[in-house]
Enzyme design. Structure first.
Site, PDB file in Angstrom:
ATOM      1  N   PRO A 275     -25.010  52.292 -56.718  1.00  0.00           N
ATOM      2  CA  PRO A 275     -24.161  51.127 -56.448  1.00  0.00           C
ATOM      3  C   PRO A 275     -24.979  50.011 -55.801  1.00  0.00           C
ATOM      4  CG  PRO A 275     -23.913  52.708 -54.681  1.00  0.00           C
ATOM      5  CD  PRO A 275     -24.976  53.259 -55.615  1.00  0.00           C
ATOM      6  N   THR A 276     -24.513  48.776 -55.939  1.00  0.00           N
ATOM      7  CA  THR A 276     -25.105  47.697 -55.138  1.00  0.00           C
ATOM      8  C   THR A 276     -24.359  47.674 -53.797  1.00  0.00           C
ATOM      9  OG1 THR A 276     -23.739  46.187 -56.444  1.00  0.00           O
ATOM     10  CG2 THR A 276     -26.069  46.320 -57.016  1.00  0.00           C
TER      11      THR A 276
ATOM     12  N   ASP B 286     -34.178  36.861 -42.245  1.00  0.00           N
ATOM     13  CA  ASP B 286     -33.288  36.902 -43.407  1.00  0.00           C
ATOM     14  C   ASP B 286     -33.314  38.240 -44.139  1.00  0.00           C
ATOM     15  OD1 ASP B 286     -31.948  34.498 -43.473  1.00  0.00           O
ATOM     16  OD2 ASP B 286     -33.554  33.455 -44.545  1.00  0.00           O
TER      17      ASP B 286
ATOM     18  N   GLY C   9     -18.410  63.887 -47.902  1.00  0.00           N
ATOM     19  CA  GLY C   9     -18.368  62.563 -47.264  1.00  0.00           C
ATOM     20  C   GLY C   9     -17.082  61.842 -47.610  1.00  0.00           C
ATOM     21  N   GLY C  10     -15.994  62.613 -47.691  1.00  0.00           N
ATOM     22  CA  GLY C  10     -14.734  62.081 -48.206  1.00  0.00           C
ATOM     23  C   GLY C  10     -13.967  61.166 -47.274  1.00  0.00           C
TER      24      GLY C  10
ATOM     25  N   TYR D  35     -35.751  58.258 -45.950  1.00  0.00           N
ATOM     26  CA  TYR D  35     -34.452  58.283 -46.652  1.00  0.00           C
ATOM     27  C   TYR D  35     -34.646  58.091 -48.151  1.00  0.00           C
ATOM     28  CZ  TYR D  35     -29.805  56.587 -48.080  1.00  0.00           C
ATOM     29  OH  TYR D  35     -28.605  56.398 -48.726  1.00  0.00           O
TER      30      TYR D  35
ATOM     31  N   ARG E 138     -27.153  38.493 -52.869  1.00  0.00           N
ATOM     32  CA  ARG E 138     -26.766  39.901 -53.006  1.00  0.00           C
ATOM     33  C   ARG E 138     -25.645  40.046 -54.027  1.00  0.00           C
ATOM     34  NH1 ARG E 138     -30.789  40.183 -50.620  1.00  0.00           N
ATOM     35  NH2 ARG E 138     -31.312  41.249 -48.677  1.00  0.00           N
TER      36      ARG E 138
ATOM     37  N   GLY F 223     -15.476  58.543 -45.571  1.00  0.00           N
ATOM     38  CA  GLY F 223     -16.178  57.266 -45.412  1.00  0.00           C
ATOM     39  C   GLY F 223     -15.613  56.171 -46.301  1.00  0.00           C
TER      40      GLY F 223
ATOM     41  N   HIS G 131     -22.876  46.961 -42.250  1.00  0.00           N
ATOM     42  CA  HIS G 131     -23.477  46.158 -43.308  1.00  0.00           C
ATOM     43  C   HIS G 131     -22.989  44.714 -43.204  1.00  0.00           C
ATOM     44  CE1 HIS G 131     -24.258  50.193 -45.244  1.00  0.00           C
ATOM     45  NE2 HIS G 131     -25.436  49.618 -45.219  1.00  0.00           N
TER      46      HIS G 131
END
Length: 321
Positions: free
Chosen positions: A170-171, A277, A14-15, A143, A215, A17, A186
């Site tokens: 990761p967040t 939301d 996935g290099g 997923y 977030r 992305g 996102h």
């Protein structure tokens, strides 16, 4: 002499992305350590759902280390509509990569998890130990269960075969090379694209929802640097959360206003409260990271968004959107 020196080949699945591109830029700017070669895979190199393709990739590049970013991903609607595909394809990808790492005696495998695979009903802040404490949200359970099994198998491979496999949580990641789609991207890249169009068309900048959810956002360059550190320095199967501190949690409204500043947007800003939301907060603790890297200085939200906006404007014609 050169034959005696230990050569290593780091292969990034996935290099191409968001995170893979950030790792490539980080390595290009800071320099690989002596004897390190980096290989960045994209879907053109083969289909990781296929064992035959995966073996051919390992035979071709002969990696000694693997950073595994490749996954079948999608937004909320896709996850809800195709749970079977999200489960099966991620199981196939992860099984092929992990088993090839065992067979080809890879020295280190670092895989990516996600905060969205944690239990739906939980207490905050989330820690790495809570991953399997309850079912994930039903909307993305295909997923989520496939991703959770990476952690299960990291421990199993360590116990049975002595493999050095680990994972990163990761967040919310953002930065250059992201997918800036308003519909499927996102939150930060979506807001950047939307604000760009509002400025261009002299229209109001409308944010979906009330702007109150909280977030934690991590800039892709910081995540790239910390991922390379995990590969080189963090050697235990238990996952590690790579995130800004809990005190750096921000509201979507704060993010939107930072985008407005970075874009130098002077028009009207509106919040469309008829739109949902989503989850109010998903606070993650980074205690393990801070115990190992207490002085790591994360990029500020303002700086990260400014860099992301500048990149998007400069690459508007060619970026993913």
């Amino acid at each position: 002499m050169s034959e005696e020196k230990k050569e290593s080949v780091v292969m990034v699945t996935g290099g191409s992305g968001l995170v893979g591109s950030a790792i490539r830029k980080y390595i290009e700017e800071t320099g690989a350590v002596d004897g390190e070669t980096w290989v960045y895979l994209s879907s053109k190199d083969g289909d990781l759902r296929s064992r035959k393709d995966t073996e051919a990739i390992f035979e071709k590049y002969k990696p000694t280390h693997v950073i595994h970013l490749a996954a079948r991903v999608g937004g909320l609607f896709a996850n809800m509509a195709q749970k079977v595909e999200f489960f099966r394809e991620n199981i196939l990808i992860n099984d092929n990569v992990m088993e090839c790492c065992r067979i080809y005696k890879i020295e280190k495998l670092v895989s990516f998890l996600s905060t969205c695979i944690f239990p739906d009903k939980t207490t905050y802040p989330i820690t790495e130990t809570m991953l399997h404490d309850g079912p994930p949200h039903p909307s993305n359970e295909g997923y989520a269960y496939a991703k959770r099994l990476i952690d299960t198998m990291n421990r199993a491979y360590a116990e049975e075969y002595g493999c050095n496999f680990t994972s990163i949580i990761p967040t919310n990641i953002y930065g250059p090379d992201d997918n800036f789609s308003i519909q499927n991207g996102h939150v930060i890249p979506g807001l950047i694209h939307k604000c760009y169009l509002a400025k261009k068309n002299n229209e109001p900048f409308t944010i979906w929802g009330s702007g109150t959810p909280l977030r934690q956002f991590v800039f892709s360059r910081d995540l790239a640097e910390l991922t390379v550190w995990v590969m080189r320095e963090y050697h235990e199967p238990a996952p590690i959360t790579l995130s800004v501190d809990e005190s750096e949690e921000v509201s979507i409204k704060d993010v939107a206003l930072a985008v407005v500043d970075a874009m130098e947007f002077k028009g009207e800003v509106k919040f469309d409260t008829s739109k949902a939301d989503g989850q109010f907060k998903k606070t993650a603790a980074n205690h393990k990271l801070r115990s190992l890297k207490p002085d790591y200085d994360f990029t500020s939200m303002q700086d990260g968004i400014q860099k992301s906006v500048d990149w998007f404007v400069a690459n508007y014609e060619t970026c993913r959107k």
